[in-house]
Design an enzyme around this catalytic site. Structure first.
Site, PDB file in Angstrom:
ATOM      1  CG  ASP A   8      -3.248  -2.940 -15.778  1.00  0.00           C
ATOM      2  OD1 ASP A   8      -2.024  -2.757 -15.593  1.00  0.00           O
ATOM      3  OD2 ASP A   8      -4.111  -2.108 -15.436  1.00  0.00           O
ATOM      4  CB  CYS A  65      -2.803  -2.729 -12.290  1.00  0.00           C
ATOM      5  SG  CYS A  65      -3.346  -2.002 -10.737  1.00  0.00           S
ATOM      6  CB  THR A  67      -2.039   2.324  -8.472  1.00  0.00           C
ATOM      7  OG1 THR A  67      -3.254   1.597  -8.701  1.00  0.00           O
ATOM      8  CG2 THR A  67      -2.071   3.662  -9.200  1.00  0.00           C
ATOM      9  CG  HIS A  98       1.083 -10.014  11.764  1.00  0.00           C
ATOM     10  ND1 HIS A  98       1.129  -8.823  12.455  1.00  0.00           N
ATOM     11  CD2 HIS A  98       2.068 -10.797  12.295  1.00  0.00           C
ATOM     12  CE1 HIS A  98       2.101  -8.883  13.372  1.00  0.00           C
ATOM     13  NE2 HIS A  98       2.689 -10.073  13.288  1.00  0.00           N
ATOM     14  CG  HIS A 133      -1.199 -13.077  13.659  1.00  0.00           C
ATOM     15  ND1 HIS A 133      -1.411 -11.738  13.847  1.00  0.00           N
ATOM     16  CD2 HIS A 133      -0.034 -13.365  14.293  1.00  0.00           C
ATOM     17  CE1 HIS A 133      -0.419 -11.232  14.552  1.00  0.00           C
ATOM     18  NE2 HIS A 133       0.425 -12.198  14.843  1.00  0.00           N
TER      19      HIS A 133
END
Ligand code: RB5
Length: 146
Positions: A8, A65, A67, A98, A133
């Site tokens: 974004d 974006c 954050t 993992h 995993h």
């Protein structure tokens, strides 16, 4: 290797630097924008990237974006997506080893303690370990329908 990347308006600069880095590593990149700082909605870009990834010819996707939170949560709402939002190289390596993350997200407005290109490389250069995993991932993906 081939990657799809979208962001974004909060991730324009960081996405550009990651694309440059990937191209230097000879990784083919499909870029879906936005290349403008004009405000857009991050779920739209998460959706575009996941739809492109689903074509099947990509090794992984990158989302950015402000954050990294909104765009990663959005991608994780879509079936089959495991989008990691690593804090550092250790978490990025674990995201592949993992969690077998098929997307990785970053925040363009976040101050990381190491170069984001190093964090990205830690993810790219790691291999999924399978075994116990895979069992956990199978359980994780079963949560999608709940
Ligand atoms: C956009 O201003 C901002 O909310 C977005 O880039 C992101 O940080 C959301 O999680």
């Amino acid at each position: 290797m081939k990657a799809v990347i979208a962001n974004d308006h909060g991730g324009v600069e960081l996405a550009a630097s990651l694309i440059k880095h990937l191209e230097e590593k000879r990784i083919e990149v499909t870029y879906l924008g936005t290349d403008s700082t004009e405000s857009v909605d991050y779920p739209d870009y998460a959706e575009k990237a996941v739809n492109e990834y689903r074509k099947g010819c990509y090794d992984f996707g990158i989302l950015v974006c402000g954050t990294g939170i909104g765009i990663s949560v959005s991608a994780n709402k879509m079936k089959g997506i495991r989008c990691a939002l690593p804090q550092n190289s250790y978490a990025a390596a674990m995201a592949k080893q993992h969690n077998n993350a098929n997307f990785i997200a970053f925040g363009g407005r976040i101050e990381y303690t190491e170069p984001v290109t190093d964090i990205l490389d830690a993810y790219i250069d790691s291999e999924f370990e399978g075994g116990r995993h895979q069992r956990r991932i199978d359980k994780m993906m079963e949560l999608e329908g709940k």
